[in-house]
Write an enzyme that holds these catalytic residues in place. Structure first.
Site, mmCIF file in Angstrom:
data_model
loop_
_atom_site.group_PDB
_atom_site.id
_atom_site.type_symbol
_atom_site.label_atom_id
_atom_site.label_comp_id
_atom_site.label_asym_id
_atom_site.label_seq_id
_atom_site.Cartn_x
_atom_site.Cartn_y
_atom_site.Cartn_z
ATOM 1 N N ARG A 135 1.506 -10.945 7.767
ATOM 2 C CA ARG A 135 1.011 -9.655 5.744
ATOM 3 C C ARG A 135 2.133 -9.020 6.626
ATOM 4 O O ARG A 135 1.385 -7.968 7.318
ATOM 5 C CB ARG A 135 -0.285 -9.878 6.915
ATOM 6 C CG ARG A 135 -1.067 -8.964 5.939
ATOM 7 C CD ARG A 135 -2.823 -9.004 7.031
ATOM 8 N NE ARG A 135 -2.710 -7.726 7.561
ATOM 9 C CZ ARG A 135 -3.589 -8.165 8.938
ATOM 10 N NH1 ARG A 135 -4.112 -9.700 8.676
ATOM 11 N NH2 ARG A 135 -2.792 -6.591 9.744
ATOM 12 N N LYS A 150 0.763 -1.286 -0.035
ATOM 13 C CA LYS A 150 -0.138 -0.084 0.225
ATOM 14 C C LYS A 150 0.788 1.063 -0.061
ATOM 15 O O LYS A 150 2.017 0.839 0.620
ATOM 16 C CB LYS A 150 -0.921 0.138 1.123
ATOM 17 C CG LYS A 150 -0.219 0.552 2.847
ATOM 18 C CD LYS A 150 -0.900 -0.284 3.951
ATOM 19 C CE LYS A 150 -0.327 -0.239 4.995
ATOM 20 N NZ LYS A 150 -1.072 -0.459 6.235
ATOM 21 N N TYR A 195 10.720 24.104 18.585
ATOM 22 C CA TYR A 195 10.066 23.302 17.109
ATOM 23 C C TYR A 195 10.726 24.928 16.992
ATOM 24 O O TYR A 195 10.428 25.862 17.709
ATOM 25 C CB TYR A 195 8.662 23.369 17.871
ATOM 26 C CG TYR A 195 7.892 23.705 16.186
ATOM 27 C CD1 TYR A 195 7.585 24.556 16.209
ATOM 28 C CD2 TYR A 195 8.443 22.646 15.167
ATOM 29 C CE1 TYR A 195 7.047 24.473 14.925
ATOM 30 C CE2 TYR A 195 7.575 22.542 14.202
ATOM 31 C CZ TYR A 195 6.942 23.770 13.954
ATOM 32 O OH TYR A 195 5.250 23.958 12.749
ATOM 33 N N CYS A 202 12.137 24.715 4.147
ATOM 34 C CA CYS A 202 11.607 25.839 2.571
ATOM 35 C C CYS A 202 10.770 24.596 2.250
ATOM 36 O O CYS A 202 10.633 23.816 1.746
ATOM 37 C CB CYS A 202 12.381 26.740 2.036
ATOM 38 S SG CYS A 202 13.234 28.004 3.262
ATOM 39 N N ASP A 259 10.974 24.158 -1.641
ATOM 40 C CA ASP A 259 12.163 23.843 -2.470
ATOM 41 C C ASP A 259 13.163 23.489 -1.935
ATOM 42 O O ASP A 259 13.980 22.951 -2.355
ATOM 43 C CB ASP A 259 11.951 24.623 -3.651
ATOM 44 C CG ASP A 259 10.284 24.927 -3.722
ATOM 45 O OD1 ASP A 259 9.612 24.154 -4.057
ATOM 46 O OD2 ASP A 259 9.946 26.274 -4.057
ATOM 47 N N HIS A 302 -6.069 -7.266 13.451
ATOM 48 C CA HIS A 302 -5.148 -6.070 13.100
ATOM 49 C C HIS A 302 -4.377 -5.632 14.742
ATOM 50 O O HIS A 302 -5.031 -5.276 15.398
ATOM 51 C CB HIS A 302 -4.430 -5.108 12.530
ATOM 52 C CG HIS A 302 -3.295 -4.074 11.940
ATOM 53 N ND1 HIS A 302 -2.311 -4.816 11.586
ATOM 54 C CD2 HIS A 302 -2.889 -2.293 11.520
ATOM 55 C CE1 HIS A 302 -0.998 -3.925 11.099
ATOM 56 N NE2 HIS A 302 -2.071 -2.933 10.845
ATOM 57 N N ARG A 313 -9.795 0.468 15.379
ATOM 58 C CA ARG A 313 -9.675 1.043 14.077
ATOM 59 C C ARG A 313 -10.922 0.737 12.862
ATOM 60 O O ARG A 313 -11.248 1.480 12.579
ATOM 61 C CB ARG A 313 -8.066 1.184 13.434
ATOM 62 C CG ARG A 313 -8.111 2.517 12.328
ATOM 63 C CD ARG A 313 -6.369 2.089 11.950
ATOM 64 N NE ARG A 313 -6.159 1.024 11.199
ATOM 65 C CZ ARG A 313 -4.501 0.577 10.553
ATOM 66 N NH1 ARG A 313 -3.988 1.863 10.804
ATOM 67 N NH2 ARG A 313 -4.768 -0.003 9.949
#
Ligand SMILES: *Cc1c(COP(=O)(O)O)cnc(C)c1O
Length: 357
Positions: A223, A37, A245, A292, A294, A167, A135
């Site tokens: 799995r 996935k 931060y 940034c 880019d 799961h 979930r």
């Protein structure tokens, strides 16, 4: 930099993916459904699928139907399960493409049965029970109703229940008390389904961490996902949260700054600013200042660097480069998030030949 040099690339070793698959398959000695996935965890859906199959995977697993249909369109014919479906999913397309489906609720089962009747193609179904992850599975309260409805539809010839599955929430912490609790709920759920006549279905529970560390959870099939791509499933829990931060970086003395032309638009986490390590100019350096859109900047001190020199964000760690786990630790996340988010203007370069056509 020559004109032909890629601006930014992800190097994917297909032989390594195949070898990882083979090692796990050999270790468990039973069928292995390889999870591909999220674009093969950022490695490319179709090349990853071909590589795991070359390594001996018995089946493929994806989250959404679009991923399954993309594999079929690319000519991948292996058994294939897609498990995350909303109301109104085009189950007829899934049945036409021979995609196995997971359901967790009676409403979804009704939609699958309607598609099977409309197309004349019986569905191959996996019933998903919630055993504690809270979930996507049927709750233990809803499970008997889902099982009974599926058993009726199977008797009517509209589907075959080929899987009973769940799961795990904490397989990356192999001694966590929720593991035994989930296993016991799973076994009760399986017993109920067996009593209802769903005797042929394979049981499967183990993700990568459980495939590596919890043999009691292997049942009839494993799995794994992340481990196939060479990332350690047991290293995924950060020991502590990151520190500050949003600092701005100030060099302590006169220095050389190098500009790296990838940024958060390419999937480099913005939170890596002042935290994440990068190999450049022969040493690991922390990204200087903010990432940034880019680009980002490195302070390479007095190392001699030239425009076009290689910079490595993460890799196996064999040549001095940081690993995805180091990035995850620096960013208070897990390596799953890092490898699946890289995209944007990165190109992929495949090395090795496993599964190549
Ligand atoms: C993603 C996923 C897996 C694979 O998990 P890993 O931790 O990558 O091995 C297995 N089963 C389900 C239902 C998943 O969503």
């Amino acid at each position: 930099m020559t004109n032909s040099a890629p601006r930014a690339e992800v190097v994917v070793d297909l032989d390594a993916i195949a070898a990882n698959t083979a090692v796990l398959r050999e270790r468990v000695g039973r069928p292995l459904m390889a999870v591909v996935k999220a674009d093969g965890y950022g490695h490319g859906l179709v090349p990853a699928a071909r590589a795991v199959l070359a390594g001996g995977a018995d089946a493929l697993g994806v989250a959404v139907l679009e991923e399954a249909l993309a594999l079929r369109a690319a000519g991948v014919t292996a058994p294939l399960l897609a498990w995350l479906h909303g109301p109104g999913t085009d189950y007829a397309a899934a049945l036409a493409a021979d995609v196995e489906l997971s359901v967790n609720a009676e409403w979804a089962l009704e939609e699958v049965v309607a598609a099977a009747r409309a197309t004349g193609r019986p569905a191959r179904l996996h019933l998903f029970v919630d055993t504690g992850l809270s979930r996507e599975g049927a709750t233990p309260a809803d499970w008997p109703g889902v099982v009974a409805a599926a058993a009726r539809a199977q008797a009517d010839g509209d589907l075959a229940v080929v899987g009973l599955w769940s799961h795990m929430a904490y397989a990356d912490a192999p001694t966590h008390p929720t593991i035994a609790a989930q296993v016991s709920v799973f076994e009760e759920a399986v017993a109920l389904a067996r009593r209802a006549g769903l005797t042929e279905a394979r049981r499967h529970l183990a993700n990568s961490a459980a495939t590596v560390a919890l043999p009691d959870t292997w049942y009839d099939m494993v799995r794994p996902g992340i481990a196939l791509y060479g990332l350690d499933p047991l290293g995924g829990v950060p020991a502590e949260v990151g520190v500050s931060y949003g600092h701005t970086y100030f060099p302590e003395s006169e220095t050389t700054l190098a500009l790296v032309p990838v940024g958060y638009a390419d999937g480099v986490p913005r939170a890596g600013g002042n935290r994440a390590p990068v190999l450049a100019g022969g040493a690991q350096r922390t990204i200087a200042g903010r990432v940034c859109m880019d680009q980002f900047v490195l302070d390479v001190g007095d190392a001699v660097v030239r425009p076009g020199d290689e910079v490595v964000l993460w890799g196996p760690g064999d040549d001095g480069e940081p690993t995805a786990q180091q990035w995850a630790d620096a960013l208070d996340t897990i390596h799953y998030e890092l490898v699946t988010r890289v995209g944007g203007r990165f190109t992929r370069r495949y090395v090795g030949s496993a599964g190549a056509v």
